[in-house]
Design a protein around this motif. Structure first.
Motif: not given
Length: 238
Positions: A9-24
């Protein structure tokens, strides 16, 4: 995908929301988040938010297989994919309350109901003291960028069609560099198969003579093909 994993729980992370863009590839939100820190990807099957229409069986077939492909692509980058079902705002409120989420990123949507949901998400995230950032990832140009010389929107198609050629077209963004997977447990993750409707859709394909499953159709997990074709067409246009 398992429901439980190790947690830090101490490791900061970035949350990315995927919706209609299911690609990398050509995913500005994913690329920006990866440059800021470890990334956790989130897909929500939202059929509860006001104005959001539930997907039918045929419409669910595509994201089901696209999510399977996306999960494999994200695993190669060291990015876990969390799958949830329910109200987007409530789920994001729950998830950002666990661990050390530092920011939430997403590519913009343009439907009226979707914009309303994304505004609520942004308000909640910022009220929680987190960074919220939307990105231009669905269109070649944002609607407010293509304007006439008088600063208004186009009403005639030909000038509108020619405008992107005169303003330039950005190149696709690359996929992010692989990362070390963050040790974060988020509540209630589901397997991709639980969100799809492949069995129901298979019956529709059978009645259609199997044409929708032929090699002549687009296949899930083919990133940015439509955008690449449009860029090429604009460049070839006289």
């Amino acid at each position: 995908m398992t429901d439980k994993s190790s947690i830090d729980t101490t490791q900061p992370y970035q949350l990315v929301l995927f919706r209609d863009d299911l690609r990398t590839v050509d995913h500005p939100a994913l690329l920006a988040a990866s440059e800021a820190g470890p990334v956790v990807a989130l897909y929500i099957l939202d059929e509860q938010s006001p104005g959001i229409r539930p997907l039918g069986a045929a419409a669910r077939w595509w994201p089901h297989h696209a999510l399977v492909s996306l999960r494999a692509s994200l695993q190669e980058l060291g990015i876990p994919l969390v799958l949830r079902r329910g109200n987007s705002v409530h789920i994001i409120e729950e998830i950002t309350g666990h661990g050390a989420c530092a920011a939430v990123h997403w590519n913009r949507r343009y439907g009226q109901a979707e914009r309303a949901v994304d505004t609520l998400i942004k308000d909640h995230v910022r009220a929680a003291g987190l960074h919220a950032q939307s990105h231009a990832g669905a269109l070649l140009h944002e609607p407010w960028e293509l304007l006439t010389q008088s600063g208004t929107g186009y009403k005639v198609f030909t000038p509108f069609h020619n405008a992107p050629r005169s303003t330039g077209i950005r190149e696709p963004h690359p996929a992010p560099q692989p990362q070390s997977p963050p040790h974060v447990e988020l509540p209630g993750s589901r397997d991709a198969g639980q969100l799809g409707a492949a069995a129901q859709f298979a019956r529709l394909v059978h009645r259609a003579g199997g044409c929708l499953d032929s090699g002549r159709t687009r296949r899930p997990g083919t990133p940015g093909r439509g955008a690449r074709r449009y860029r090429a067409a604009l460049r070839r246009a006289p």
